[in-house]
Design an enzyme around this catalytic site. Structure first.
Site: not given
Ligand SMILES: NC(=O)c1ccc[n+]([C@@H]2O[C@H](COP(=O)([O-])OP(=O)(O)OC[C@H]3O[C@@H](n4cnc5c(N)ncnc54)[C@H](OP(=O)(O)O)[C@@H]3O)[C@@H](O)[C@H]2O)c1
Length: 347
Positions: A160
């Site tokens: 981001c």
């Molecule tokens: N948030 C942002 O603004 C943003 C921006 C750019 C990129 N990203 C990237 O996008 C990715 C997700 O970010 P997020 O902010 O959405 O994180 P998040 O809200 O913590 O969500 C993580 C997701 O991954 C799942 N997960 C966790 N461990 C797993 C496993 N071992 N196998 C399969 N699924 C698993 C979780 O499932 P559960 O519900 O079961 O825990 C949840 O659905 C990250 O790599 C982050 O760096 C995020």
């Protein structure tokens, strides 16, 4: 064989997270895809479709259930989005691609953004399990993807903070004075950290506050350096901050030029870079966008002001971290891979 279905079927792992939920909401209204299985973590909860995102209330669709790799592969999707933690994507993407070489994987994490495997232990805290895929991965800042992408199997969706900084700085690279630092003063809403439960991200810690973090250590720094073509010793400063808001990301970037420049020249360079990019708005010289210019949209807004007689400039670049910084950028990549209109599902 890579299939170029007219209406690709897509699956999302991490659908219960912040970025994954946004992605499901976009895919649900995307006219060019069919939505396949949705997954949480292996021990994760089953979440009914309407609860994955507030905009899905009253709609029907697949529930998200605990990750079942066999079930995912049996569904034979054309593309899988990984909205999962870095280490999870680093293991899961190779597993999926090995099983079905025709699959396309769009990874929202940082697991495939850096080209050098040796950078992963220092910046990401784990040795990269499949370095050869780092060479293969397409860095998916779509506005800057050049050449055919028809056979790309793995897309690294940009971070981001890098998305906002790269969109603002790349068009001006030829003007920059290499001796002067590029200073990136960046601020993101707290959803950028995902759904973590740490006290440091609780309402009481963030509300009415503004917190710098990760200066010199944030993993988006090597990503930006690499994508800007800056050597490791080039003067580059990146200081992220947590805003007391849920979403939105604003980068104020300070740059120095090797000669005095005019506002018209900067405007022309931005126009050359983005006149064919429907999701990037360049503001008139001397006007700077605020957070509201992009929050809740898949767009980026960029403005600039010249300083010191045109020898320096302040660039301001704004995105929604969950959309252009994650989910809508991932949809742009899907559209690119499958030859769909650039704004399909986003306009
Ligand atoms: N948030 C942002 O603004 C943003 C921006 C750019 C990129 N990203 C990237 O996008 C990715 C997700 O970010 P997020 O902010 O959405 O994180 P998040 O809200 O913590 O969500 C993580 C997701 O991954 C799942 N997960 C966790 N461990 C797993 C496993 N071992 N196998 C399969 N699924 C698993 C979780 O499932 P559960 O519900 O079961 O825990 C949840 O659905 C990250 O790599 C982050 O760096 C995020």
């Amino acid at each position: 064989m890579i299939s170029d279905s007219v209406c690709p079927s897509v699956s999302v792992v991490g659908a219960t997270g912040y970025a994954g939920g946004e992605l499901v909401a976009l895919l649900a209204r995307h006219g060019g895809v069919s939505l396949g299985p949705l997954y949480s973590g292996p021990e994760g909860a089953r979440v009914p479709f309407p609860r994955l995102h507030r905009s899905l209330a009253g709609q029907t669709g697949p529930e998200a259930g605990p990750l079942d790799v066999d079930g995912l592969l049996e569904a034979r999707p054309d593309a899988v989005f990984l909205a999962t933690p870095n280490e999870v994507s680093a293991e899961l993407a190779p597993l999926l691609l090995d099983w079905d070489p025709g699959l396309r994987v769009i990874d929202l994490s940082g697991a495939f953004r850096l080209s050098r495997a040796e950078d992963y232990p220092a910046w990401y805290g784990f040795p990269h399990p499949r370095p050869e895929l780092l060479e293969e991965a397409l860095y998916g800042l779509t506005e800057w993807v050049r050449g055919p992408v028809g056979s790309a199997r793995l897309v690294a969706n940009p971070g981001c903070y890098p998305t906002s900084v790269l969109l603002a700085v790349k068009p001006l690279l030829a003007l920059l004075d290499a001796a002067q630092p590029v200073v990136c003063d960046c601020k993101s809403g707290a959803s950028g950290a995902g759904r973590r439960g740490d006290v440091a991200y609780s309402f009481s810690e963030l509300a009415g506050n503004l917190r710098p973090y990760g200066a010199g250590t944030h993993r988006h720094e090597p990503e930006m350096r690499e994508q800007l073509g800056l050597p490791e010793d080039a003067p580059f400063v990146f200081v992220p901050h947590l805003l007391p808001t849920v979403r939105g990301l604003l980068s104020t970037v300070h740059v120095g030029f090797s000669r005095p420049v005019e506002g018209d020249e900067i405007s022309r360079l931005y126009a050359e870079a983005y006149s064919a990019s429907p999701l990037v708005d360049v503001w008139p010289a001397g006007t700077l966008p605020d957070l509201n210019a992009a929050v809740g949209t898949p767009r980026a807004a960029i403005g600039f002001t010249l300083l010191s007689g045109g020898r320096r400039a302040v660039l301001v670049s704004v995105i929604d971290n969950l959309l252009k910084g994650a989910a809508s950028q991932a949809v742009q990549n899907l559209n690119l891979l499958f030859g769909l209109d650039a704004t399909e599902g986003l306009a």
